[in-house]
Design a protein around this motif. Sequence first.
Motif, PDB file in Angstrom:
ATOM      1  N   ALA A 148       5.497  10.619   1.982  1.00  0.00           N
ATOM      2  CA  ALA A 148       4.472   9.791   1.474  1.00  0.00           C
ATOM      3  C   ALA A 148       4.566   8.352   1.966  1.00  0.00           C
ATOM      4  CB  ALA A 148       4.363   9.972   0.040  1.00  0.00           C
ATOM      5  N   VAL A 208      -4.902   2.567  -1.348  1.00  0.00           N
ATOM      6  CA  VAL A 208      -4.123   3.332  -1.891  1.00  0.00           C
ATOM      7  C   VAL A 208      -4.839   4.543  -2.056  1.00  0.00           C
ATOM      8  CG1 VAL A 208      -2.991   3.604  -4.096  1.00  0.00           C
ATOM      9  CG2 VAL A 208      -2.929   1.630  -2.910  1.00  0.00           C
ATOM     10  N   SER A 255      -6.796   3.560   8.395  1.00  0.00           N
ATOM     11  CA  SER A 255      -6.558   2.094   7.933  1.00  0.00           C
ATOM     12  C   SER A 255      -7.310   1.468   8.918  1.00  0.00           C
ATOM     13  CB  SER A 255      -5.152   2.009   8.170  1.00  0.00           C
ATOM     14  OG  SER A 255      -4.243   2.662   7.300  1.00  0.00           O
ATOM     15  N   HIS A 291      -5.016   6.603   1.282  1.00  0.00           N
ATOM     16  CA  HIS A 291      -3.642   7.020   1.816  1.00  0.00           C
ATOM     17  C   HIS A 291      -3.275   8.170   0.875  1.00  0.00           C
ATOM     18  CE1 HIS A 291      -2.563   3.520   4.661  1.00  0.00           C
ATOM     19  NE2 HIS A 291      -3.871   4.150   4.715  1.00  0.00           N
ATOM     20  N   THR A 292      -3.463   8.018  -0.460  1.00  0.00           N
ATOM     21  CA  THR A 292      -3.046   8.918  -1.570  1.00  0.00           C
ATOM     22  C   THR A 292      -3.518  10.264  -1.132  1.00  0.00           C
ATOM     23  OG1 THR A 292      -2.880   7.352  -3.083  1.00  0.00           O
ATOM     24  CG2 THR A 292      -2.611   9.516  -4.020  1.00  0.00           C
ATOM     25  N   CYS A 350      -1.459  11.934   1.794  1.00  0.00           N
ATOM     26  CA  CYS A 350      -0.261  12.260   1.441  1.00  0.00           C
ATOM     27  C   CYS A 350      -0.083  13.314   0.547  1.00  0.00           C
ATOM     28  CB  CYS A 350       0.607  11.109   0.759  1.00  0.00           C
ATOM     29  SG  CYS A 350       0.660   9.701   1.876  1.00  0.00           S
ATOM     30  N   VAL A 365       0.910  -1.251  -0.018  1.00  0.00           N
ATOM     31  CA  VAL A 365       0.143  -0.009   0.054  1.00  0.00           C
ATOM     32  C   VAL A 365       0.854   1.181   0.026  1.00  0.00           C
ATOM     33  CG1 VAL A 365      -1.557   1.302   1.320  1.00  0.00           C
ATOM     34  CG2 VAL A 365      -1.917  -1.031   1.108  1.00  0.00           C
ATOM     35  N   ALA A 366       2.065   1.235   0.797  1.00  0.00           N
ATOM     36  CA  ALA A 366       2.543   2.325   0.941  1.00  0.00           C
ATOM     37  C   ALA A 366       3.618   2.487  -0.375  1.00  0.00           C
ATOM     38  CB  ALA A 366       3.853   2.216   2.008  1.00  0.00           C
ATOM     39  N   ALA A 373       0.645   9.371  -5.213  1.00  0.00           N
ATOM     40  CA  ALA A 373       1.095  10.757  -4.626  1.00  0.00           C
ATOM     41  C   ALA A 373       1.839  11.336  -5.116  1.00  0.00           C
ATOM     42  CB  ALA A 373       0.983  10.528  -3.136  1.00  0.00           C
ATOM     43  N   THR A 417       0.810   3.879  -2.855  1.00  0.00           N
ATOM     44  CA  THR A 417       0.672   5.335  -2.453  1.00  0.00           C
ATOM     45  C   THR A 417       1.614   6.325  -2.939  1.00  0.00           C
ATOM     46  OG1 THR A 417      -0.641   4.485  -0.809  1.00  0.00           O
ATOM     47  CG2 THR A 417      -0.026   6.698  -0.547  1.00  0.00           C
ATOM     48  N   THR A 418       2.857   6.055  -2.444  1.00  0.00           N
ATOM     49  CA  THR A 418       4.092   6.740  -2.822  1.00  0.00           C
ATOM     50  C   THR A 418       4.037   7.198  -4.527  1.00  0.00           C
ATOM     51  OG1 THR A 418       5.233   6.000  -1.028  1.00  0.00           O
ATOM     52  CG2 THR A 418       6.435   7.297  -2.595  1.00  0.00           C
ATOM     53  N   SER A 462       1.895   6.995   4.661  1.00  0.00           N
ATOM     54  CA  SER A 462       1.184   5.768   4.605  1.00  0.00           C
ATOM     55  C   SER A 462       1.506   4.602   5.450  1.00  0.00           C
ATOM     56  CB  SER A 462       1.194   5.344   2.908  1.00  0.00           C
ATOM     57  OG  SER A 462       0.906   3.948   2.767  1.00  0.00           O
TER      58      SER A 462
END
Lengths: 293, 284
Positions: free
Chosen positions: B215, B155, B226, B158-159, B162, B89-90, B97, B93-94, B219
């Motif tokens: 980011a 995602v 979450s 979190h986006t 971030c 996910v992180a 974002a 997301t990175t 996340s």
Amino acid sequence: MTASLKRFAATLWQADGRRFPAPLSLLLVGPLVIGLCVAFILPVGRLLAVSVWNPDFTLAEFVHITESPLYLRILGRTFLLGGVVTVLTLVLAYPVAFLMARLSGWRLAVATACVLVPLWTSVLVRSYAWIIILQRNGLLNSILTGLGLTDAPLPLLYNELSVTIAMTHVLLPYMILPIWAALRTIPRDLPLAAQSLGANAVRVFFLVVLPLSLPGVASGVLMVFILSLGFYVTPALVGGPETLMVATLIGQQTTELLNWPFAGALAALLLGITLLLVTVFNRFLGLDKKAAS
Amino acid sequence: MTSHAHSAPAANAAARRQNLSKLLGDALLKGVCALIFLFLLLPTLVVIPTSFSDTQYLAFPPAHWSLRWYVAYFQDPEWIGATLFSLKVAGLTTVAAMTFGTLGALALVRGRVPLKGAVRAVVLAPMIVPHIVIAVAMYMVYMKWNLLGSLTGFVLAHTVVCLPFVVITVSAGLQKMDPSLEMAAASLGANRLRAFRHVTLPLLGPSFATAAAFAFITSLDEAVISYFLSSSTEKTLTRKMFEDIDFDLSPTIAVVSTLIIVMSVLLMGTIEGLRARAARRAKA
């Protein structure tokens, strides 16, 4: 094919001056704005809408909050705890920021690390750590009984004390950093000039340094208070039944009771207060102007 | 003459008194700050030794040392599953974002965006709206969209959280950059695209690194949203930690905490170091 693509790109790039033309700007910012509207504005808007459309326009949920002593008590507690934590972080943050503004080299690096390492550590990890420290046979109680200060372990965990300590710890860096930033920008000659004009250290501090650091103090206070109002994880993990706060209440209303209108009303209240505080703060300190310059 | 002789020792004494009080004040300030620094670091200092404990229950300091909880963590499919899921996910997301945030920042700083104030408000809003409100709102909508406990759902959420960091960091980088560098490239015959690719992008490197690290950590660390978006089968590491802290407090949590602390500090420390070096170079 590539040539025409290049020509197309060139027309997009060619602007008068150094700015991109509007079509390219829209192309660039469009996905961001549309994405945020669908994934963020729409859900939040819907939650707020269900608080007043049920199915017709009604303020019943808000009346429900104001008429219930229980909910008013939870709201009051949230504000009180937020206020206490804000004052505590301010008292603890100012000396640290003051010291950091005078440090340089490796000393500053070590001090900065002391502030940033907790900031980078998950709130969950820190709640867990406070449980280890504050529990019945935890670190603090074994020190206290070891020193003979108490006979029996003190109830330090799952109450207002533990929530206050843990929240102060989580929010302290948010207070230190803006105050430090404000203190750092004060020219060194200014306190020196006041001193050479005959002011002693105390007067220099209260007449020169403190007033110049107030914008930093104000942003720290705003940030910490706003963040404290919405705290969910820390009170849920280190608090008890008598430390129920607004965020936890909102959570309960949704996951356990699926009472969307009431959760929406509480969310609207929390959001409204937050936005009001930010607006007032902006009006008085001209944050927008500063950010623009 | 006599008055001068009389006042000099008095002035000296006053100066000495002032010096002494300054020294005392300094010592007091440093002592107080040392205690506050200890308070700030205490949780970290307690969690790491706890992860090497040999006992079933939480005790500090541990009576015996062992790696048994590390072994337990790496052998537990539920913990490893949640960890891998959170990393996935992180990472996604990175990427998301950074992509949307950088494009948006470019337009906001360098372009002509109609209703710029409104656009900026929408982009920065996720930073101001309390996370519990975002969490509950998304929970409500995701239930309808069937996104609870899904990779897409996490995602997306979190986006949103971030994006403000990314846009702010990249915008600041763009604003700080000297436009004459691009002009120089242009005057040497590079077209705008070339100048952008070979001058602007490399100069934005530190901002990109900072934004991406932020980011990723945001996340990975995000706990409230979450918590609400997880399902019983698909959950993030933070949700799994929340459940375990709430129910059984096993030292495995200390292991996970230690791993997260080490990773965050390494990542953010590297970024902070890079930034400090860039700042020093800019000054020199």
